[in-house]
Write a protein that holds these residues in place. Structure first.
Motif, PDB file in Angstrom:
ATOM      1  N   ILE A  90       0.844  -1.199   0.000  1.00  0.00           N
ATOM      2  CA  ILE A  90       0.000   0.000   0.000  1.00  0.00           C
ATOM      3  C   ILE A  90       0.880   1.251   0.000  1.00  0.00           C
ATOM      4  CG2 ILE A  90      -1.725   1.307   1.317  1.00  0.00           C
ATOM      5  CD1 ILE A  90      -2.757  -1.428   2.402  1.00  0.00           C
ATOM      6  N   GLY A  91       1.896   1.245   0.853  1.00  0.00           N
ATOM      7  CA  GLY A  91       2.801   2.395   0.954  1.00  0.00           C
ATOM      8  C   GLY A  91       3.556   2.652  -0.342  1.00  0.00           C
ATOM      9  N   SER A  92       3.917   1.584  -1.054  1.00  0.00           N
ATOM     10  CA  SER A  92       4.594   1.755  -2.345  1.00  0.00           C
ATOM     11  C   SER A  92       3.642   2.402  -3.346  1.00  0.00           C
ATOM     12  CB  SER A  92       5.062   0.401  -2.892  1.00  0.00           C
ATOM     13  OG  SER A  92       5.964  -0.191  -1.990  1.00  0.00           O
ATOM     14  N   TRP A  93       2.388   1.950  -3.317  1.00  0.00           N
ATOM     15  CA  TRP A  93       1.377   2.549  -4.190  1.00  0.00           C
ATOM     16  C   TRP A  93       1.230   4.044  -3.868  1.00  0.00           C
ATOM     17  CZ3 TRP A  93      -3.214   5.060  -3.048  1.00  0.00           C
ATOM     18  CH2 TRP A  93      -4.016   5.386  -4.154  1.00  0.00           C
ATOM     19  N   VAL A  94       1.228   4.393  -2.581  1.00  0.00           N
ATOM     20  CA  VAL A  94       1.081   5.798  -2.176  1.00  0.00           C
ATOM     21  C   VAL A  94       2.220   6.641  -2.767  1.00  0.00           C
ATOM     22  CG1 VAL A  94       1.127   7.420  -0.221  1.00  0.00           C
ATOM     23  CG2 VAL A  94      -0.195   5.300  -0.041  1.00  0.00           C
ATOM     24  N   ILE A  95       3.445   6.131  -2.683  1.00  0.00           N
ATOM     25  CA  ILE A  95       4.590   6.888  -3.212  1.00  0.00           C
ATOM     26  C   ILE A  95       4.440   7.084  -4.725  1.00  0.00           C
ATOM     27  CG2 ILE A  95       7.103   6.904  -3.535  1.00  0.00           C
ATOM     28  CD1 ILE A  95       7.334   5.276  -0.930  1.00  0.00           C
ATOM     29  N   ARG A  96       4.088   6.000  -5.431  1.00  0.00           N
ATOM     30  CA  ARG A  96       3.936   6.096  -6.883  1.00  0.00           C
ATOM     31  C   ARG A  96       2.806   7.050  -7.272  1.00  0.00           C
ATOM     32  NH1 ARG A  96       4.857   0.535  -6.645  1.00  0.00           N
ATOM     33  NH2 ARG A  96       2.620   0.114  -6.734  1.00  0.00           N
ATOM     34  N   GLU A  97       1.673   6.896  -6.604  1.00  0.00           N
ATOM     35  CA  GLU A  97       0.489   7.712  -6.922  1.00  0.00           C
ATOM     36  C   GLU A  97       0.745   9.195  -6.607  1.00  0.00           C
ATOM     37  OE1 GLU A  97      -2.099   7.089  -8.525  1.00  0.00           O
ATOM     38  OE2 GLU A  97      -3.693   8.465  -7.883  1.00  0.00           O
ATOM     39  N   ALA A  98       1.403   9.462  -5.487  1.00  0.00           N
ATOM     40  CA  ALA A  98       1.692  10.847  -5.096  1.00  0.00           C
ATOM     41  C   ALA A  98       2.610  11.508  -6.133  1.00  0.00           C
ATOM     42  CB  ALA A  98       2.324  10.891  -3.708  1.00  0.00           C
ATOM     43  N   CYS A  99       3.643  10.783  -6.575  1.00  0.00           N
ATOM     44  CA  CYS A  99       4.562  11.344  -7.585  1.00  0.00           C
ATOM     45  C   CYS A  99       3.840  11.564  -8.910  1.00  0.00           C
ATOM     46  CB  CYS A  99       5.771  10.429  -7.794  1.00  0.00           C
ATOM     47  SG  CYS A  99       6.895  10.402  -6.386  1.00  0.00           S
ATOM     48  N   ARG A 100       2.970  10.620  -9.257  1.00  0.00           N
ATOM     49  CA  ARG A 100       2.225  10.724 -10.514  1.00  0.00           C
ATOM     50  C   ARG A 100       1.347  11.982 -10.503  1.00  0.00           C
ATOM     51  NH1 ARG A 100      -2.577   9.801 -12.682  1.00  0.00           N
ATOM     52  NH2 ARG A 100      -3.553   9.228 -10.710  1.00  0.00           N
ATOM     53  N   VAL A 101       0.582  12.152  -9.432  1.00  0.00           N
ATOM     54  CA  VAL A 101      -0.317  13.313  -9.339  1.00  0.00           C
ATOM     55  C   VAL A 101       0.489  14.611  -9.313  1.00  0.00           C
ATOM     56  CG1 VAL A 101      -1.958  14.501  -7.831  1.00  0.00           C
ATOM     57  CG2 VAL A 101      -2.195  12.039  -8.219  1.00  0.00           C
ATOM     58  N   ALA A 102       1.543  14.643  -8.501  1.00  0.00           N
ATOM     59  CA  ALA A 102       2.291  15.889  -8.305  1.00  0.00           C
ATOM     60  C   ALA A 102       3.112  16.279  -9.527  1.00  0.00           C
ATOM     61  CB  ALA A 102       3.190  15.768  -7.069  1.00  0.00           C
ATOM     62  N   SER A 103       3.329  15.338 -10.447  1.00  0.00           N
ATOM     63  CA  SER A 103       4.129  15.689 -11.627  1.00  0.00           C
ATOM     64  C   SER A 103       3.396  16.670 -12.532  1.00  0.00           C
ATOM     65  CB  SER A 103       4.555  14.424 -12.393  1.00  0.00           C
ATOM     66  OG  SER A 103       3.408  13.733 -12.836  1.00  0.00           O
ATOM     67  N   ASP A 104       2.076  16.870 -12.305  1.00  0.00           N
ATOM     68  CA  ASP A 104       1.328  17.879 -13.063  1.00  0.00           C
ATOM     69  C   ASP A 104       1.372  19.256 -12.397  1.00  0.00           C
ATOM     70  OD1 ASP A 104       0.513  16.105 -15.017  1.00  0.00           O
ATOM     71  OD2 ASP A 104      -1.349  15.563 -13.973  1.00  0.00           O
ATOM     72  N   LYS A 110       6.303  21.002  -3.834  1.00  0.00           N
ATOM     73  CA  LYS A 110       6.767  19.664  -3.465  1.00  0.00           C
ATOM     74  C   LYS A 110       5.597  18.779  -3.042  1.00  0.00           C
ATOM     75  CE  LYS A 110      11.339  21.177  -1.972  1.00  0.00           C
ATOM     76  NZ  LYS A 110      11.254  22.595  -2.364  1.00  0.00           N
ATOM     77  N   ILE A 111       5.880  17.497  -2.880  1.00  0.00           N
ATOM     78  CA  ILE A 111       4.868  16.574  -2.360  1.00  0.00           C
ATOM     79  C   ILE A 111       5.439  15.895  -1.132  1.00  0.00           C
ATOM     80  CG2 ILE A 111       5.593  14.730  -3.964  1.00  0.00           C
ATOM     81  CD1 ILE A 111       1.993  15.047  -2.978  1.00  0.00           C
ATOM     82  N   ALA A 112       4.633  15.870  -0.053  1.00  0.00           N
ATOM     83  CA  ALA A 112       5.054  15.193   1.169  1.00  0.00           C
ATOM     84  C   ALA A 112       4.277  13.888   1.309  1.00  0.00           C
ATOM     85  CB  ALA A 112       4.803  16.096   2.376  1.00  0.00           C
ATOM     86  N   VAL A 113       4.989  12.799   1.581  1.00  0.00           N
ATOM     87  CA  VAL A 113       4.377  11.477   1.692  1.00  0.00           C
ATOM     88  C   VAL A 113       4.763  10.856   3.033  1.00  0.00           C
ATOM     89  CG1 VAL A 113       4.307   9.150   0.676  1.00  0.00           C
ATOM     90  CG2 VAL A 113       4.450  11.144  -0.823  1.00  0.00           C
ATOM     91  N   ASN A 114       3.776  10.307   3.738  1.00  0.00           N
ATOM     92  CA  ASN A 114       4.049   9.652   5.026  1.00  0.00           C
ATOM     93  C   ASN A 114       4.600   8.244   4.815  1.00  0.00           C
ATOM     94  OD1 ASN A 114       2.852  11.562   7.187  1.00  0.00           O
ATOM     95  ND2 ASN A 114       1.256  11.447   5.619  1.00  0.00           N
ATOM     96  N   LEU A 143      10.338  15.532  -3.678  1.00  0.00           N
ATOM     97  CA  LEU A 143       9.672  14.527  -2.840  1.00  0.00           C
ATOM     98  C   LEU A 143      10.197  14.633  -1.405  1.00  0.00           C
ATOM     99  CD1 LEU A 143       7.898  11.951  -2.457  1.00  0.00           C
ATOM    100  CD2 LEU A 143       9.849  10.611  -3.277  1.00  0.00           C
ATOM    101  N   GLU A 144       9.250  14.718  -0.454  1.00  0.00           N
ATOM    102  CA  GLU A 144       9.605  14.783   0.965  1.00  0.00           C
ATOM    103  C   GLU A 144       8.959  13.605   1.667  1.00  0.00           C
ATOM    104  OE1 GLU A 144       7.534  18.691   1.486  1.00  0.00           O
ATOM    105  OE2 GLU A 144       9.544  19.436   1.953  1.00  0.00           O
ATOM    106  N   LEU A 145       9.731  12.813   2.378  1.00  0.00           N
ATOM    107  CA  LEU A 145       9.166  11.662   3.079  1.00  0.00           C
ATOM    108  C   LEU A 145       9.099  11.961   4.573  1.00  0.00           C
ATOM    109  CD1 LEU A 145      10.917   8.767   1.115  1.00  0.00           C
ATOM    110  CD2 LEU A 145       8.611   9.701   0.810  1.00  0.00           C
TER     111      LEU A 145
END
Ligand code: C2E
Ligand code: MG
Ligand code: MG
Ligand code: MG
Length: 285
Positions: A90-104, A110-114, A143-145
């Motif tokens: 699930i967490g891997s999906w969150v990282i991928r999805e967050a980067c995908r959305v934020a690339s627009d 920046k995008i912060a991901v927990n 990307l900020e984790l």
């Protein structure tokens, strides 16, 4: 008598425990396949500069709408996902999805991901991060984790190694919920965070408590001396924001400025125009 009351307590206690365990079990079973069924989505909460004018970053916040149980809070389902190991997928999906959305989004945002402690300790985290960056074309330094401090102390060496591996990818790290764990200020010098997020409990107390003002001021000053940025989370009132402007943290996040919103609304906000103003108004509602 003592025996009787003891038994009475047991009777009150056990069904509640059973219910809780039973719900966790059902949710755990229901969570299997939830990713494939597309039941997860992300909301995004803007993080503003101190003037409240510019969006510096948005925090991705995970939501699960279960087919059987409806909307479930991350506070409830993340511990379950950590127990049954699904948090890694699930967490891997969150990282991928967050980067995908934020690339627009505009390049300066920046995008912060927990990150769950389990993800932080998983050996393939760097690979997951690199994959997410490569497939989205998103720049590593946007990307900020976020990790919470309780995690770090369980195994200091392993935490340090994991954080170093992340920083070597030029991905930033944030210490989340600062002040709620057991770490002392001296740990701040040990861990390579670029940003420190002051927990909501201190921000809530800013209005009533001089002690909280002093603590927040001390943390901000120390962070600045150590070369870290500070974010205040959970800003709900103008009085709290005014106080934070006096104590001069770097960024603010909270319902006063914007609530978490769906990806399309964040996109509209960045695109500006009528849809953008509507999104802004919604964010502050
Ligand atoms: P967090 O990382 O500290 O996130 C901030 C939480 O505070 C979010 O709750 C956010 O909606 C809420 N919040 C923001 N501004 C305010 C405010 O002004 N007042 C109040 N009362 N609350 C505010 P949320 O979305 O329910 O998430 C709760 C926690 O669940 C997060 O705390 C984080 O620890 C965890 N979480 C969320 N998404 C993920 C994820 O993708 N992965 C992992 N591992 N954990 C996640
Ligand atoms: Mg966070
Ligand atoms: Mg937090
Ligand atoms: Mg929190």
């Amino acid at each position: 008598r003592a025996k009787d009351s003891g038994r009475g307590q047991m009777c009150l206690y056990e069904p509640l425990m059973d219910e809780k365990i039973e719900r966790s079990r059902t949710l755990a079973a229901d969570m299997q396949g939830a990713l494939e069924r597309g039941e997860f989505h992300l909301m995004f909460q803007p993080i503003y500069d101190l003037a409240g004018e510019r969006i510096l970053s948005c925090e991705a916040l995970l939501r699960w709408t279960s087919r059987n149980h409806g909307a479930i809070s991350p506070a409830e389902f993340i511990p379950i996902a950590e127990d049954n190991g699904l948090i890694v997928a699930i967490g891997s999906w969150v990282i991928r999805e967050a980067c995908r959305v934020a690339s627009d989004w505009p390049a300066e945002v920046k995008i912060a991901v927990n990150l769950s402690p389990i993800q932080l300790r998983s050996a393939n985290l760097p690979t997951v991060i690199m994959g997410a960056l490569a497939s989205s074309g998103f720049a590593a330094d946007r990307l900020e984790l976020e990790v919470t401090e309780s995690v770090l102390l369980e195994d200091i060496e392993a935490s340090l190694a994991a954080l170093d591996a992340i920083n070597r990818l030029h991905v930033r790290t944030t210490l989340d919920d600062f002040g709620t764990g057991y770490s002392s200020l001296s740990y701040l010098t040990k861990f390579p965070f670029q940003t420190l997020k002051i927990d909501r409990s201190f921000i809530t107390d800013l209005e009533q408590s001089h002690a909280s003002v002093a603590i927040v001021q001390t943390v901000i000053d120390l962070a600045a001396k150590l070369g870290m940025r500070t974010v205040a989370e959970g800003v709900e009132t103008q009085a709290q924001l005014d106080q934070l402007r006096r104590t001069r943290c770097d960024a603010v996040q909270g319902y006063l400025l914007a609530r978490p919103m769906p990806a399309n609304m964040v996109g509209a906000m960045f695109a500006g125009g009528a849809a953008g103003s509507e999104a802004r108004a919604h964010g502050r509602a």
